[in-house]
Design a protein around this motif. Structure first.
Motif, short mmCIF file in Angstrom:
data_model
loop_
_atom_site.label_atom_id
_atom_site.label_comp_id
_atom_site.label_asym_id
_atom_site.label_seq_id
_atom_site.Cartn_x
_atom_site.Cartn_y
_atom_site.Cartn_z
N ALA A 27 0.81 -1.22 0.00
CA ALA A 27 0.00 0.00 0.00
C ALA A 27 0.84 1.26 0.00
CB ALA A 27 -0.95 -0.02 1.19
N ILE A 28 1.75 1.38 -0.96
CA ILE A 28 2.53 2.62 -1.08
C ILE A 28 1.63 3.68 -1.69
CG2 ILE A 28 4.48 3.69 -2.29
CD1 ILE A 28 5.96 1.04 -1.85
N GLY A 29 1.53 4.83 -0.99
CA GLY A 29 0.59 5.87 -1.45
C GLY A 29 -0.77 5.72 -0.81
N GLY A 30 -0.88 4.81 0.16
CA GLY A 30 -2.14 4.66 0.88
C GLY A 30 -2.88 3.39 0.51
N ALA A 31 -3.76 2.96 1.44
CA ALA A 31 -4.49 1.70 1.25
C ALA A 31 -5.37 1.76 0.00
CB ALA A 31 -5.33 1.40 2.48
N THR A 33 -4.75 2.61 -2.88
CA THR A 33 -4.10 2.13 -4.10
C THR A 33 -4.25 0.63 -4.30
OG1 THR A 33 -2.02 1.88 -2.92
CG2 THR A 33 -2.31 3.94 -4.11
N ASN A 68 -8.69 8.13 4.86
CA ASN A 68 -9.33 7.28 3.86
C ASN A 68 -9.25 5.79 4.20
OD1 ASN A 68 -9.98 9.49 2.28
ND2 ASN A 68 -7.98 9.48 1.28
N VAL A 69 -8.22 5.41 4.98
CA VAL A 69 -8.01 3.99 5.28
C VAL A 69 -9.22 3.37 6.00
CG1 VAL A 69 -6.86 4.36 7.51
CG2 VAL A 69 -6.34 2.32 6.18
#
Lengths: 182, 200
Positions: A27-31, A33, A68-69
């Motif tokens: 999850a690079i850039g947030g979940a 993605t 957002n996660v």
């Protein structure tokens, strides 16, 4: 959608946990993605959620306050209630949390070294570029709609020029939208 | 003040924040407050709260911390909360900040999940969500503008910063290339250039 408590077996909860544990590393850039892979697993492979349930889970979390996660918790909840939410959130957070804590300590201990300074200084312009890209993507739905574009622009001006709380902009956006201007 | 003294003062202002969190409770509630204001993402609010209101970080530190949390897996703002908490109170601080960021907002989002089915199709509700979506886009763009100022003082210099920022924007924002590949392609080049320019 789902009840509070689950009829899923412990094996199912375990595999939900395991799958999100694996996704955390990607999850690079947030979940957010990793949603294509989440959809493949939850909808196609397991059949735990229908496609509209999957999309609605993400939409709810986007509309609610908070990082957002949290959409991961909503997905888990819609699969298996409280246990599902707990398993999915624990899975997505444990690896990335451990890694960030380790990385931040390693970096703090060496923050004056040329290597660490080059790392953060080199990435800074890329971070700013990413922020602009995020703003651009988020304003996609506003494109071509005069009211929505005025909200985007008005928010930018208000935030750059005044010390007003962003909550005023959010409230104004909600009211304008509810009245049909967005 | 002589010009040199002014420059030193400016440099100090870039590395020394004006305040620090007072306690674990201060961390928890600051992050809760921040998270509950974050419609459509917490980043813009984090910049407002941490840099401008609480002044726990300078803009420069915020950009640095964000850059590191960007390249690590996991949600950026969650990584950011862990790093700030850990810096002040160690592991207990990290988990207080993390709990602040997630705990109460999690209860809110699950409550909304329970109500959603009844209201989702109401035109006023969907209109309000569209309006809030447009505002959250504006919040992120404004944050980018404010933080871009820090690049002027960085070792990369303005022309290179603009170049890397623009290429990143085009690749991720316009071409929609996957973030991982963009970071892997641009990151090492940018870091190598910064390394070269930091030559002692």
């Amino acid at each position: 959608m789902t009840a509070w408590f689950t009829t899923h077996s412990w094996a199912d909860i375990g595999s939900l946990f395991g799958h999100f544990l694996m996704l955390s590393f990607l999850a690079i850039g947030g979940a957010i993605t990793t949603t294509p892979e989440m959809s493949r697993y939850l909808v196609t492979e397991r059949g735990w959620l229908s496609p509209p349930e999957f999309t609605a889970s993400i939409a709810i979390a986007q509309a609610a306050p908070g990082p957002n996660v949290l959409f991961v918790a909503v997905l888990g909840w819609n699969v298996a209630g409280v246990m599902g939410a707990a398993a999915a959130m624990a899975g997505i957070l444990i690896p990335s949390t451990a890694l960030s804590l380790w990385a931040t300590r390693w970096g703090q201990a060496r923050k004056e070294t040329r290597g660490v300074r080059a790392f953060t200084a080199g990435l800074a312009p890329i971070t700013i570029g990413l922020l602009i890209a995020t703003g651009w993507i988020l304003s996609g739905p506003a494109a071509g709609h005069v009211g929505s574009m005025a909200l985007v622009l008005g928010t930018v001006v208000m935030m750059v020029r005044t010390k007003l709380s962003p909550m005023w902009a959010v409230a104004a956006g909600a009211v304008a939208g509810a009245l049909g201007f967005a | 003040m002589s010009e040199e003294a002014v420059q030193t003062a400016v440099a100090d202002a870039a590395v020394t924040p004006a305040a620090v969190p007072q306690s674990l409770g201060d961390l928890f509630w600051t992050f809760t407050r921040m998270s509950l204001q974050g419609f459509g993402g917490v980043l813009a609010i984090a910049q407002r709260e941490l840099v401008e209101r609480k002044q726990w970080m300078t803009r420069e530190q915020f950009v640095e911390t964000l850059s590191v949390s960007q390249v690590l897996p996991g949600p950026n703002v969650v990584n950011l909360s862990l790093m700030i908490g850990d810096r002040h109170f160690g592991l207990r601080g990290a988990f207080s900040a993390l709990a602040g960021m997630l705990l109460i907002p999690l209860l809110v989002v699950l409550a909304i999940t329970a109500l959603y089915a009844q209201f989702a199709t109401h035109p006023m509700v969907s209109g309000a969500l569209r309006g809030m979506g447009a505002v959250s886009a504006g919040l992120v763009i404004a944050t980018a503008f404010k933080l871009a100022v820090t690049l002027r003082r960085g070792p990369m210099g303005v022309p290179l910063s603009v170049l890397f920022g623009a290429v990143t924007f085009v690749a991720v924002g316009l071409l929609r290339w996957p973030l991982v590949w963009v970071l892997l392609a641009l990151g090492p080049v940018a870091i190598a250039l910064a390394w070269h320019r930091l030559k002692p």
